[in-house]
Motif scaffolding. Structure first.
Motif, PDB file in Angstrom:
ATOM      1  N   ARG A 189      20.494  19.454-103.381  1.00 42.85           N
ATOM      2  CA  ARG A 189      18.928  18.619-103.088  1.00 42.85           C
ATOM      3  C   ARG A 189      18.533  19.322-102.787  1.00 42.85           C
ATOM      4  O   ARG A 189      17.293  19.220-102.973  1.00 42.85           O
ATOM      5  N   ILE A 190      18.394  20.176-101.608  1.00 45.06           N
ATOM      6  CA  ILE A 190      17.528  20.535-100.867  1.00 45.06           C
ATOM      7  C   ILE A 190      16.990  21.535-101.988  1.00 45.06           C
ATOM      8  O   ILE A 190      15.226  21.920-101.713  1.00 45.06           O
ATOM      9  N   ILE A 191      17.147  23.025-102.660  1.00 46.18           N
ATOM     10  CA  ILE A 191      17.077  23.772-103.253  1.00 46.18           C
ATOM     11  C   ILE A 191      16.240  22.843-104.192  1.00 46.18           C
ATOM     12  O   ILE A 191      15.115  23.552-105.296  1.00 46.18           O
ATOM     13  N   ILE A 192      16.902  22.445-104.751  1.00 46.61           N
ATOM     14  CA  ILE A 192      15.646  21.625-106.522  1.00 46.61           C
ATOM     15  C   ILE A 192      14.890  20.946-105.946  1.00 46.61           C
ATOM     16  O   ILE A 192      13.822  21.323-106.277  1.00 46.61           O
ATOM     17  N   HIS A 193      15.049  20.015-104.300  1.00 44.98           N
ATOM     18  CA  HIS A 193      13.591  20.306-103.707  1.00 44.98           C
ATOM     19  C   HIS A 193      13.056  20.924-103.595  1.00 44.98           C
ATOM     20  O   HIS A 193      11.542  20.300-103.682  1.00 44.98           O
ATOM     21  N   GLU A 194      13.238  21.576-103.256  1.00 42.56           N
ATOM     22  CA  GLU A 194      11.712  23.099-102.677  1.00 42.56           C
ATOM     23  C   GLU A 194      11.600  23.688-103.842  1.00 42.56           C
ATOM     24  O   GLU A 194      10.300  24.240-104.491  1.00 42.56           O
ATOM     25  N   ALA A 195      12.808  23.923-104.847  1.00 43.26           N
ATOM     26  CA  ALA A 195      12.569  24.856-106.505  1.00 43.26           C
ATOM     27  C   ALA A 195      11.188  23.794-107.411  1.00 43.26           C
ATOM     28  O   ALA A 195      10.207  24.372-107.497  1.00 43.26           O
ATOM     29  N   ASN A 196      11.159  22.398-106.498  1.00 41.17           N
ATOM     30  CA  ASN A 196      10.142  21.484-106.736  1.00 41.17           C
ATOM     31  C   ASN A 196       8.740  22.070-106.479  1.00 41.17           C
ATOM     32  O   ASN A 196       7.563  21.876-106.976  1.00 41.17           O
ATOM     33  N   HIS A 197       8.665  22.135-105.602  1.00 42.96           N
ATOM     34  CA  HIS A 197       7.610  22.819-104.492  1.00 42.96           C
ATOM     35  C   HIS A 197       7.163  23.795-104.804  1.00 42.96           C
ATOM     36  O   HIS A 197       6.042  24.055-105.264  1.00 42.96           O
ATOM     37  N   CYS A 198       7.807  24.867-105.145  1.00 40.90           N
ATOM     38  CA  CYS A 198       7.706  25.572-105.788  1.00 40.90           C
ATOM     39  C   CYS A 198       6.976  26.057-107.374  1.00 40.90           C
ATOM     40  O   CYS A 198       6.327  26.746-107.535  1.00 40.90           O
ATOM     41  N   LEU A 199       7.384  25.206-107.579  1.00 39.45           N
ATOM     42  CA  LEU A 199       6.623  25.265-109.388  1.00 39.45           C
ATOM     43  C   LEU A 199       5.125  24.079-109.306  1.00 39.45           C
ATOM     44  O   LEU A 199       4.324  24.808-109.936  1.00 39.45           O
ATOM     45  N   ARG A 200       5.178  24.061-108.453  1.00 34.41           N
ATOM     46  CA  ARG A 200       4.376  23.121-108.275  1.00 34.41           C
ATOM     47  C   ARG A 200       3.253  23.314-107.565  1.00 34.41           C
ATOM     48  O   ARG A 200       1.401  23.830-108.027  1.00 34.41           O
ATOM     49  N   MET A 201       3.912  24.703-106.430  1.00 32.35           N
ATOM     50  CA  MET A 201       2.280  25.509-105.688  1.00 32.35           C
ATOM     51  C   MET A 201       1.683  26.047-107.006  1.00 32.35           C
ATOM     52  O   MET A 201       0.749  27.403-106.724  1.00 32.35           O
TER      53      MET A 201
END
Length: 184
Positions: free
Chosen positions: A110-122
């Motif tokens: 859950r955490i890595i998917i959450h952070e991957a979303n932030h990376c995509l948006r960044m």
């Protein structure tokens, strides 16, 4: 928070040091997480597998390090940060009583998917630093986890009953004030 498809992915995945798009970097200077390496690696592989079912996984370098309680979500013993469009750090408090259950509960995924979303948006947005923008980013990342993993919301995402939520909403001027520090 567990879901059957998700758990099958974790159980069946064979871990490699370099996944298709995610490269793990096991940091040692601050203390090693070697005792958890196999469990963390399988969880990351399962998360990438779950993500690629829905969309191409972004290329990420993932820093994995040991932390004290200040560097993790207290209820999990794990913390995650998107440091840039292709860089995530995950920290683990090996002394936390919550770490072992969190590893079993799919928290790494859950955490890595959450952070991957932030990376995509960044990689596709301006860096607006307001409380309102942070609330939107965190809400979108939480819904992304639900979409990719079929997981329900995290406890802190539903801590306030919906009927009371409006009474906690800051005024528009506070939401739009620049200089908000999400890490504070």
């Amino acid at each position: 928070m567990q879901n059957t498809v998700f758990l099958m992915c974790v159980k069946d995945v064979k871990s490699n040091e370099v996944m298709k798009n995610w490269t793990r970097h096991w940091l040692r200077a601050g203390g090693s997480v070697t005792v958890l390496k196999t469990r963390i690696a399988k969880a990351l592989d399962a998360a990438e597998m779950a993500l690629t079912i829905k969309m191409p996984a972004p290329s990420l370098d993932i820093l994995l390090t040991r932390s004290d309680p200040r560097g993790v979500i207290p209820e999990l013993g794990i913390g995650g940060w998107a440091l840039g469009p292709t860089l995530v750090q995950m920290s683990f408090d090996l002394e936390s009583e919550h770490l072992d259950p969190a590893l079993d509960d799919g928290a790494v995924q859950r955490i890595i998917i959450h952070e991957a979303n932030h990376c995509l948006r960044m990689s596709n947005r301006s860096d607006v630093q307001t409380l309102g923008a942070a609330l939107v980013r965190e809400g979108l990342a939480g819904r992304f986890v639900e979409f990719i993993l079929g997981a329900g919301p995290e406890p802190w995402e539903i801590a306030i009953p919906e009927g009371e939520l409006a009474s906690y909403m800051p005024c528009r001027a506070v939401l739009d004030q620049h200089g908000y520090d999400h890490n504070a």
